[in-house]
Scaffold this active site. Structure first.
Site, PDB file in Angstrom:
ATOM      1  N   GLU A   1      -1.623   7.718 -85.336  1.00 62.51           N
ATOM      2  CA  GLU A   1      -2.183   6.470 -84.795  1.00 62.51           C
ATOM      3  C   GLU A   1      -3.700   6.535 -84.751  1.00 62.51           C
ATOM      4  OE1 GLU A   1       0.268   8.301 -83.646  1.00 62.51           O
ATOM      5  OE2 GLU A   1       1.680   7.192 -82.400  1.00 62.51           O
TER       6      GLU A   1
ATOM      7  N   TYR B   1      -4.253  24.350 -83.469  1.00 61.45           N
ATOM      8  CA  TYR B   1      -3.454  23.156 -83.157  1.00 61.45           C
ATOM      9  C   TYR B   1      -4.214  21.966 -82.575  1.00 61.45           C
ATOM     10  CZ  TYR B   1       0.873  25.829 -84.086  1.00 61.45           C
ATOM     11  OH  TYR B   1       1.864  26.557 -84.667  1.00 61.45           O
TER      12      TYR B   1
ATOM     13  N   CYS C   1       1.594   9.094 -78.243  1.00 64.82           N
ATOM     14  CA  CYS C   1       1.277  10.027 -77.154  1.00 64.82           C
ATOM     15  C   CYS C   1       0.219   9.419 -76.234  1.00 64.82           C
ATOM     16  CB  CYS C   1       0.784  11.356 -77.733  1.00 64.82           C
ATOM     17  SG  CYS C   1      -0.934  11.295 -78.280  1.00 64.82           S
TER      18      CYS C   1
HETATM   19  N1  THU Z   1       2.285  12.851 -83.472  1.00 64.29           N
HETATM   20  C1  THU Z   1       1.745  11.700 -83.977  1.00 64.29           C
HETATM   21  O1  THU Z   1       1.109  11.707 -85.045  1.00 64.29           O
HETATM   22  N2  THU Z   1       1.944  10.558 -83.309  1.00 64.29           N
HETATM   23  C2  THU Z   1       2.719  10.432 -82.185  1.00 64.29           C
HETATM   24  O2  THU Z   1       2.870   9.338 -81.683  1.00 64.29           O
HETATM   25  C3  THU Z   1       3.349  11.614 -81.597  1.00 64.29           C
HETATM   26  C4  THU Z   1       3.012  12.915 -82.225  1.00 64.29           C
HETATM   27  C5  THU Z   1       2.111  14.091 -84.233  1.00 64.29           C
HETATM   28  C6  THU Z   1       1.234  15.129 -83.625  1.00 64.29           C
HETATM   29  C7  THU Z   1       1.747  16.383 -84.318  1.00 64.29           C
HETATM   30  O3  THU Z   1       1.128  16.485 -85.581  1.00 64.29           O
HETATM   31  C8  THU Z   1       3.224  16.101 -84.531  1.00 64.29           C
HETATM   32  O4  THU Z   1       3.378  14.697 -84.408  1.00 64.29           O
HETATM   33  C9  THU Z   1       4.139  16.788 -83.549  1.00 64.29           C
HETATM   34  O5  THU Z   1       3.747  16.543 -82.249  1.00 64.29           O
END
Ligand code: THU
Length: 159
Positions: free
Chosen positions: A74, A67, A111
């Protein structure tokens, strides 16, 4: 004791009220969700950046069976844009997410790790980056990555 209150101004728009270029950027982010690699979460995120030269570059999240080795939409997008066009400022980024057969009603917000990278990109080009977060119900707009990360750590502290 004294108190410091930090205020963040978020502009909330219906999609219809966004400018043409903002709509185009959001559309590119939505389109990019289709190519996300998200077999573990099923949460497909798309991002699109607008370069100073008008070009739009998009990307998406890339997950991994281990993971933590995956990467958010982004960062995938910003790193690709900066790797390909190291001299082009990024003026704006749009983010959208597809989950359970529809785009999310709530806006998708970057995030913590992505916020730090967006801030670094702003600092690198010495120019604010507009942040557009899409949800079916509204678009949230921030004028700068700094608004996503109050009390941030940046290059100025290393001087
Ligand atoms: N994720 C993103 O690509 N961008 C975000 O702003 C939040 C989370 C992705 C990470 C992971 O692949 C999935 O969303 C679930 O967390």
């Amino acid at each position: 004791m004294k108190e410091i209150n930090l205020v963040t101004k978020i502009a909330v728009y219906p999609l219809a009220e966004c400018s043409e270029i903002e709509k185009k950027l959001i559309e590119a982010a939505k389109e990019a969700t289709k190519k996300a690699y998200a077999p573990y979460s099923g949460f497909k995120v798309g991002a699109a950046v607008l370069l100073e030269n008008g070009e739009i570059i998009s990307g998406n999240n890339q997950e991994n069976a281990a993971y933590p080795s995956g990467l958010c939409a982004e960062r995938t997008t910003v790193f690709f844009a900066n790797a390909t066009y190291p001299d082009q400022k990024i003026e704006a980024i749009a983010v959208a997410a597809w989950h359970k057969d529809r785009f999310t009603n709530e806006v998708i917000t970057p995030c913590g790790g992505c916020r730090q990278v967006l801030l670094e990109t702003e600092n690198r080009f010495n120019a604010p980056m507009k942040i557009l977060m899409y949800g079916n119900e509204a678009v949230y707009m921030l004028e700068s990555a700094k608004d996503l990360l109050p009390l941030s750590f940046g290059d100025e502290m290393l001087k």
